[in-house]
Design a protein around this motif. Sequence first.
Motif, mmCIF file in Angstrom:
data_model
loop_
_atom_site.group_PDB
_atom_site.id
_atom_site.type_symbol
_atom_site.label_atom_id
_atom_site.label_comp_id
_atom_site.label_asym_id
_atom_site.label_seq_id
_atom_site.Cartn_x
_atom_site.Cartn_y
_atom_site.Cartn_z
ATOM 1 N N THR A 26 -3.478 -7.685 -1.939
ATOM 2 C CA THR A 26 -3.220 -6.666 -0.929
ATOM 3 C C THR A 26 -2.168 -7.198 0.034
ATOM 4 O O THR A 26 -1.888 -8.388 0.070
ATOM 5 C CB THR A 26 -4.497 -6.335 -0.141
ATOM 6 O OG1 THR A 26 -5.017 -7.547 0.392
ATOM 7 C CG2 THR A 26 -5.538 -5.674 -1.030
ATOM 8 N N CYS A 27 -1.629 -6.280 0.831
ATOM 9 C CA CYS A 27 -0.647 -6.681 1.830
ATOM 10 C C CYS A 27 -1.355 -7.373 2.995
ATOM 11 O O CYS A 27 -2.534 -7.117 3.240
ATOM 12 C CB CYS A 27 0.095 -5.440 2.340
ATOM 13 S SG CYS A 27 1.171 -4.700 1.091
ATOM 14 N N TRP A 31 0.613 -4.746 7.506
ATOM 15 C CA TRP A 31 1.644 -4.310 6.564
ATOM 16 C C TRP A 31 1.075 -3.184 5.716
ATOM 17 O O TRP A 31 -0.124 -3.134 5.455
ATOM 18 C CB TRP A 31 2.089 -5.470 5.673
ATOM 19 C CG TRP A 31 2.796 -6.558 6.422
ATOM 20 C CD1 TRP A 31 2.224 -7.432 7.313
ATOM 21 C CD2 TRP A 31 4.190 -6.882 6.376
ATOM 22 N NE1 TRP A 31 3.181 -8.282 7.816
ATOM 23 C CE2 TRP A 31 4.391 -7.974 7.258
ATOM 24 C CE3 TRP A 31 5.280 -6.365 5.666
ATOM 25 C CZ2 TRP A 31 5.657 -8.541 7.449
ATOM 26 C CZ3 TRP A 31 6.532 -6.933 5.859
ATOM 27 C CH2 TRP A 31 6.715 -8.004 6.739
ATOM 28 N N ASN A 33 1.154 -1.097 2.084
ATOM 29 C CA ASN A 33 1.539 -1.215 0.677
ATOM 30 C C ASN A 33 2.203 0.063 0.161
ATOM 31 O O ASN A 33 1.763 1.167 0.458
ATOM 32 C CB ASN A 33 0.289 -1.532 -0.153
ATOM 33 C CG ASN A 33 0.573 -1.470 -1.646
ATOM 34 O OD1 ASN A 33 -0.069 -0.715 -2.354
ATOM 35 N ND2 ASN A 33 1.546 -2.233 -2.114
ATOM 36 N N CYS A 38 5.282 -4.608 0.371
ATOM 37 C CA CYS A 38 4.585 -4.419 1.644
ATOM 38 C C CYS A 38 5.629 -4.155 2.726
ATOM 39 O O CYS A 38 6.660 -4.830 2.776
ATOM 40 C CB CYS A 38 3.793 -5.671 2.015
ATOM 41 S SG CYS A 38 2.617 -6.200 0.755
ATOM 42 N N LEU A 152 4.742 -7.721 -2.779
ATOM 43 C CA LEU A 152 3.284 -7.831 -2.727
ATOM 44 C C LEU A 152 2.836 -9.190 -3.235
ATOM 45 O O LEU A 152 1.903 -9.774 -2.725
ATOM 46 C CB LEU A 152 2.683 -6.721 -3.597
ATOM 47 C CG LEU A 152 1.187 -6.514 -3.565
ATOM 48 C CD1 LEU A 152 0.704 -6.273 -2.154
ATOM 49 C CD2 LEU A 152 0.816 -5.343 -4.468
#
Length: 161
Positions: A26-27, A31, A33, A38, A152
């Motif tokens: 995940t970002c 941030w 996604n 991101c 990412l």
Amino acid sequence: MAMLRGFLLLFIIFSMGNAGADLAKTCPVGWTNFGFRCYKFISQPANWITAERNCQSLGANLASVRNKLEKNFLLSLLPSSSTRSWVGAHDGVQDGQWMWSDGTAFLYTNWCPGEPNNSQTENCLEINFSPNRCWNNAPCSILKSSLCVKDLCSHPAPQLL
Ligand SMILES: [Ca+2]
Ligand SMILES: [Ca+2]
């Protein structure tokens, strides 16, 4: 039954080892996604190079735009329809030769009618210009908000020393 299917799907994903780990990436907090990247909106006004250096300090670059979907997504990150914001393109090396600071090929464009103009003095790219929310080249020294992007799956650069 739907719940069981959900558990089964999770089991399959986590059984995929490294592939599962990639899916779970995940970002960072703060941030957003989109695709495999991101994005972060920076409200603090800055000139273009300061905005780029700020993105770099966050492991990112000023945002590049590869297609209409990304163009629209960037607009959606802006707090208002009148917030003009720096992204990562400039033609400061050679007039008319636009480049993205993150190395992306400069292929997709969304110039406003009549832009880019003032070729010698306007070497940086802002988005969300005019009611058409299109692109304008502007003097790099103007203070604006900005948009950063990073991959990412990017990892911190290895320390050489
Ligand atoms: Ca120029
Ligand atoms: Ca212009």
